[in-house]
Design a protein around this motif. Sequence first.
Motif, PDB file in Angstrom:
ATOM      1  N   GLU A 118       0.255  -1.428   0.209  1.00 51.98           N
ATOM      2  CA  GLU A 118      -0.173  -0.144   0.122  1.00 51.98           C
ATOM      3  C   GLU A 118       0.445   1.110   0.160  1.00 51.98           C
ATOM      4  O   GLU A 118       2.111   0.800   0.243  1.00 51.98           O
ATOM      5  N   GLY A 157      -2.121   3.969   4.307  1.00 56.26           N
ATOM      6  CA  GLY A 157      -2.085   2.657   4.658  1.00 56.26           C
ATOM      7  C   GLY A 157      -2.887   1.862   6.060  1.00 56.26           C
ATOM      8  O   GLY A 157      -2.241   1.413   6.913  1.00 56.26           O
ATOM      9  N   THR A 165      -2.680  -2.078   6.156  1.00 65.49           N
ATOM     10  CA  THR A 165      -0.817  -2.511   6.679  1.00 65.49           C
ATOM     11  C   THR A 165      -1.827  -2.747   8.171  1.00 65.49           C
ATOM     12  O   THR A 165      -1.063  -3.660   9.068  1.00 65.49           O
ATOM     13  N   HIS A 184      -4.040  -4.701   9.255  1.00 61.30           N
ATOM     14  CA  HIS A 184      -3.337  -6.157   9.129  1.00 61.30           C
ATOM     15  C   HIS A 184      -2.384  -6.964  10.444  1.00 61.30           C
ATOM     16  O   HIS A 184      -2.689  -7.635  10.632  1.00 61.30           O
ATOM     17  N   ARG A 185      -1.575  -5.608  10.844  1.00 61.59           N
ATOM     18  CA  ARG A 185      -0.457  -5.901  12.262  1.00 61.59           C
ATOM     19  C   ARG A 185      -1.635  -6.334  13.535  1.00 61.59           C
ATOM     20  O   ARG A 185      -1.182  -6.495  14.328  1.00 61.59           O
ATOM     21  N   GLU A 237       2.292 -10.827   4.594  1.00 60.19           N
ATOM     22  CA  GLU A 237       2.893  -9.705   5.041  1.00 60.19           C
ATOM     23  C   GLU A 237       2.268  -8.451   4.301  1.00 60.19           C
ATOM     24  O   GLU A 237       1.210  -8.785   3.677  1.00 60.19           O
ATOM     25  N   MET A 238       2.176  -7.078   5.120  1.00 58.02           N
ATOM     26  CA  MET A 238       1.586  -5.596   4.684  1.00 58.02           C
ATOM     27  C   MET A 238       3.174  -5.091   4.503  1.00 58.02           C
ATOM     28  O   MET A 238       3.768  -5.035   5.868  1.00 58.02           O
ATOM     29  N   THR A 270       4.253  -0.684   3.124  1.00 58.40           N
ATOM     30  CA  THR A 270       3.860   0.581   2.667  1.00 58.40           C
ATOM     31  C   THR A 270       5.299   0.744   1.763  1.00 58.40           C
ATOM     32  O   THR A 270       6.072   0.898   2.445  1.00 58.40           O
TER      33      THR A 270
END
Length: 316
Positions: free
Chosen positions: A199, A204, A207, A210-211, A249-250, A252
């Motif tokens: 992203e 973000g 992200t 997701h975290r 995972e993500m 940025t």
Amino acid sequence: MELVTISDIEAAAKRVQDVAVRTPLLLQTWDPRETLWLKPESLQPVGAFKVRGAFNAIATLDDERRTRGVIAYSSGNHAQAVAYAAQRYGVPAVIVVPDIAPRIKVEATRGYGAEVIEVPIGEHEGKARELAAERGLTLIPPYDDAAIIAGQGTAGLEIAEDLPDVDVVLVPVSGGGLASGVGTALKARAPHARVIGVEPALAGDATEGHRLGRQVDWPQADRARTIADGLRAQPSDLTFAHLRAVVDEMVTVTEDEIREAMRTLARKARLVAEPSGAVTTAAYLFHEAELPAGKTVAIVSGGNADPALFAEILAG
């Protein structure tokens, strides 16, 4: 919540095979690591991966609903894809776009015969739902739909077939339909591969979510700051559930990194990428330490760059 399956994606692949281009994987010999393959979805008929999901969604409608027509809301690429798919099926299409959508995308949508309605940013989804109810049209959402996710997942099937030993797949994330579908396909057909969502840092939200393990809400005004106009949406409940299940995972990337990636893709890969389509290459170029090593596929999700912006970035 029921998630899309590999069987759904395989069925979608049969529906879209005569419409969506089977885009190649292009090894980038200019890359000193020699571990980067690009999947140029920018070469699709509408210049973006969105044709896969849009065509699959319309293909699954019965004749009565197709005859009444379809409606969609989009900042541009989904708009073109629905208009194109509707034209191919001979059904009427109405597309609601934010008034800041790039002109190149708006005019291309009109060129496919759709009725285009422009509204202030943040109001296009509500307006589309209102018109769907008023006119009896079937809404084709940009990502919050199982048929859309399955259609986008066909890109993941192709990656698994063309590079079975792929180690890493980089996928842009906005509403999450592409990453949901591609991740689902890869977990079934190349389960050793790590699926990484990418992203813009200025948008973000996925992200962060997701975290944290839960959805978060970023104001529209904040997400609108990024140059990547196709990555300003937020995941739905459906797509976020998929992202949690199939994205490992993500990462940025910054605005400057996106711009540099666009320049690299144009000058070294000979590909025109819009900002949203360049984020995965930006992640590969500038975030090596955050990514797993190995054979990496970066999905170049779209090439519908505004000509003036593209010229400005290339000159930078």
